[in-house]
Design a protein around this motif. Sequence first.
Motif, short mmCIF file in Angstrom:
data_model
loop_
_atom_site.label_atom_id
_atom_site.label_comp_id
_atom_site.label_asym_id
_atom_site.label_seq_id
_atom_site.Cartn_x
_atom_site.Cartn_y
_atom_site.Cartn_z
N GLU A 42 0.83 -1.22 0.00
CA GLU A 42 0.00 0.00 0.00
C GLU A 42 0.87 1.27 0.00
N ASP A 43 2.02 1.20 0.65
CA ASP A 43 2.92 2.36 0.64
C ASP A 43 3.55 2.55 -0.74
N VAL A 44 3.88 1.43 -1.37
CA VAL A 44 4.45 1.50 -2.73
C VAL A 44 3.41 2.12 -3.67
N SER A 45 2.15 1.69 -3.54
CA SER A 45 1.10 2.23 -4.41
C SER A 45 0.95 3.73 -4.19
N ALA A 46 1.02 4.15 -2.94
CA ALA A 46 0.88 5.59 -2.65
C ALA A 46 2.03 6.37 -3.28
N ALA A 47 3.24 5.80 -3.23
CA ALA A 47 4.40 6.50 -3.80
C ALA A 47 4.28 6.57 -5.33
N ILE A 48 3.83 5.48 -5.94
CA ILE A 48 3.68 5.49 -7.40
C ILE A 48 2.59 6.49 -7.80
N GLU A 49 1.52 6.52 -7.03
CA GLU A 49 0.43 7.46 -7.30
C GLU A 49 0.94 8.91 -7.22
N ALA A 50 1.73 9.19 -6.19
CA ALA A 50 2.27 10.55 -6.02
C ALA A 50 3.19 10.90 -7.20
N ALA A 51 4.01 9.94 -7.61
CA ALA A 51 4.93 10.19 -8.73
C ALA A 51 4.15 10.39 -10.03
N LYS A 52 3.08 9.64 -10.17
CA LYS A 52 2.27 9.75 -11.39
C LYS A 52 1.58 11.13 -11.45
N ARG A 53 1.09 11.58 -10.30
CA ARG A 53 0.44 12.90 -10.24
C ARG A 53 1.43 14.02 -10.56
N ALA A 54 2.67 13.86 -10.10
CA ALA A 54 3.65 14.94 -10.28
C ALA A 54 4.24 14.97 -11.69
N TYR A 55 4.09 13.88 -12.42
CA TYR A 55 4.80 13.74 -13.70
C TYR A 55 4.42 14.79 -14.77
N PRO A 56 3.12 15.03 -15.02
CA PRO A 56 2.80 15.94 -16.14
C PRO A 56 3.43 17.32 -15.99
N LYS A 57 3.47 17.83 -14.78
CA LYS A 57 4.03 19.17 -14.57
C LYS A 57 5.56 19.14 -14.66
N TRP A 58 6.14 18.10 -14.06
CA TRP A 58 7.62 18.02 -14.03
C TRP A 58 8.18 17.85 -15.44
N ARG A 59 7.53 17.05 -16.27
CA ARG A 59 8.08 16.81 -17.60
C ARG A 59 8.03 18.08 -18.46
N LEU A 60 7.08 18.98 -18.12
CA LEU A 60 6.96 20.22 -18.90
C LEU A 60 7.80 21.36 -18.34
N LEU A 61 8.36 21.16 -17.16
CA LEU A 61 9.28 22.20 -16.65
C LEU A 61 10.50 22.20 -17.58
N PRO A 62 10.88 23.37 -18.12
CA PRO A 62 12.02 23.35 -19.05
C PRO A 62 13.24 22.69 -18.42
N ALA A 63 13.91 21.87 -19.20
CA ALA A 63 15.03 21.10 -18.66
C ALA A 63 16.12 21.96 -18.02
N PRO A 64 16.42 23.16 -18.54
CA PRO A 64 17.41 23.99 -17.84
C PRO A 64 16.96 24.33 -16.41
N ARG A 65 15.65 24.49 -16.19
CA ARG A 65 15.16 24.76 -14.82
C ARG A 65 15.35 23.52 -13.96
N ARG A 66 15.08 22.35 -14.55
CA ARG A 66 15.32 21.10 -13.79
C ARG A 66 16.80 21.01 -13.42
N GLY A 67 17.63 21.43 -14.36
CA GLY A 67 19.08 21.40 -14.10
C GLY A 67 19.47 22.30 -12.93
N GLU A 68 18.79 23.46 -12.83
CA GLU A 68 19.12 24.36 -11.72
C GLU A 68 18.82 23.71 -10.38
N ILE A 69 17.75 22.93 -10.33
CA ILE A 69 17.44 22.22 -9.07
C ILE A 69 18.54 21.20 -8.78
N LEU A 70 19.03 20.53 -9.81
CA LEU A 70 20.11 19.55 -9.57
C LEU A 70 21.39 20.24 -9.12
#
Length: 496
Positions: A42-70
């Motif tokens: 159940e914890d794995v499912s919750a984590a996958i669900e959270a990752a799935k919800r976050a994906y559409p926005k994260w993938r559209l964040l311009p990669a240079p901005r993602r790089g700044e976080i790294l």
Amino acid sequence: MTELIKNYIGGEWRPAQSGATFTTINPATEAVIADVAKSGVEDVSAAIEAAKRAYPKWRLLPAPRRGEILYRVGQLLIERKEEIARLMTQEMGKVIAEARGDVQEAIDMAFYIGGEGRRLLGYTAPVEMPNKFGMALRDSVGVVALITPWNFPIAIPSWKSLPALIAGNTVVFKPASDTPALGAAWAKVFQDAGLPEGVFNLVLGPGGVIGDALAEHPDVRVISFTGSTEVGYGLYARAARRGKKVSLELGGKNAIIVMDDANFDLAVEAILWSAFGTTGQRCTATSRLIVQRGIRAKLTEALVERAKQLKLGDGLDESVQVGPLVNAKARENVHRYVEIGKSEGARLLCGGQYAEGRGFFYLPTIFDNVTPQMCIAQEEIFGPVLSIIEASSLEEAITINNSVAYGLSSSIFTENVNAAFRAIRDLTTGIVYINHGTTGAEIQFPFGGTRGTGNGMREAGLTALDTFTEWKSVYVDYSGRLQRAQIDTDAILSGS
Ligand code: NAD
């Protein structure tokens, strides 16, 4: 009551839904470090669900901005290097200098792969029709699962997490059960670097339960696994039935070849470091020494003398050279191999027993008179055990090196450039060193091995993104008419 180390899911620190816990202990002192959330499906499912919800926005964040976080991740790791290194020594036993190196590898990866935010290179190529354009792009995959071992508890998660994130994926991370506090420290760096909620999720607990749940879940598209060959192959088979891409980095049985003309003192230092550093618990550790006949006796004598002098102890003491094995079971396993070696007729020259006192220490062990087909020359022992095998020529040494089920790292000591280049050509491992031991990879080159060490994938280097991206080929036709590739080419060339 010790602190409870929790899962990090959807930007929140949460205990296991069942409330179950397990403990993590210091292998040098056997003291309890912390209680840890023991997650279930159940914890794995919750984590996958959270990752799935976050994906559409994260993938559209311009990669240079993602790089700044790294880059911020890299900066935080610099600031926390000593703190995390000390935790590492306490949680899994490697000596403090090596623990600092482990964190440094993650710092290097953060800055190296953060730069991919301004590259993520695709390519264009000419197309066969007029008024048409073609390009190939790297695309993110979605939710990826990362499963890692305890022996490089920050470096290995960094090789996986940072390329996965820069490419626009969201992550569910399952660290080894022996290093949950470091898993949590790794997740905390992402939280503090400002990574959006749900982009990186941590699930702590037993590998079997969590691994199976990740392999079966339809929303996990990629699994990147580092660990033992047995577990990796089982996971691979399970995930393959659901069509997932799996990257495997598995066991090793690495050798150093020493030729008669080698720089003797350098070879001695390198062998000791590669065989007994991290108490022999590196996937790239040297567990076989393949030595040419003329130098064998002198080299053996020097190694035994030096191995007996290595200082064992709690790795927080800067003067200690060899820490404990990770847990009691690992030590039992090493000792089982030593007993097998003796029963096979190998000659025990030093070590071969538990060190006295608290902690899971094992004496640095050297076997002589080992033949290439013995079990101790073929199977991964993952402890401070070196087997010496004699070879009469370069060709024989290379054949022996290549005759195991693994293919991660190999090394040759020679002052002869022709011999060195023959070795580069003929050693069939993923990593080859000349006049250096079998360990010491740098993150700007591909990392991984052949045969039972993996499934052909590589981490780091130019290959770092391969596991975590799909290629998308794009054709833009701006001719305004139907142009059929492979069919209308001649007509177009003749102008009809
Ligand atoms: P392991 O296979 O026991 O565990 C690795 C990870 O898999 C852990 O997180 C564990 O909890 C999890 N796991 C356990 N059972 C599982 C299952 N059924 N499904 C999915 N996950 C499961 O390995 P270990 O003892 O942690 O690490 C040592 C091994 O890792 C050695 O064989 C070593 O050579 C290898 N290793 C390889 C590399 C490499 O890059 N090639 C690097 C480091 C370590």
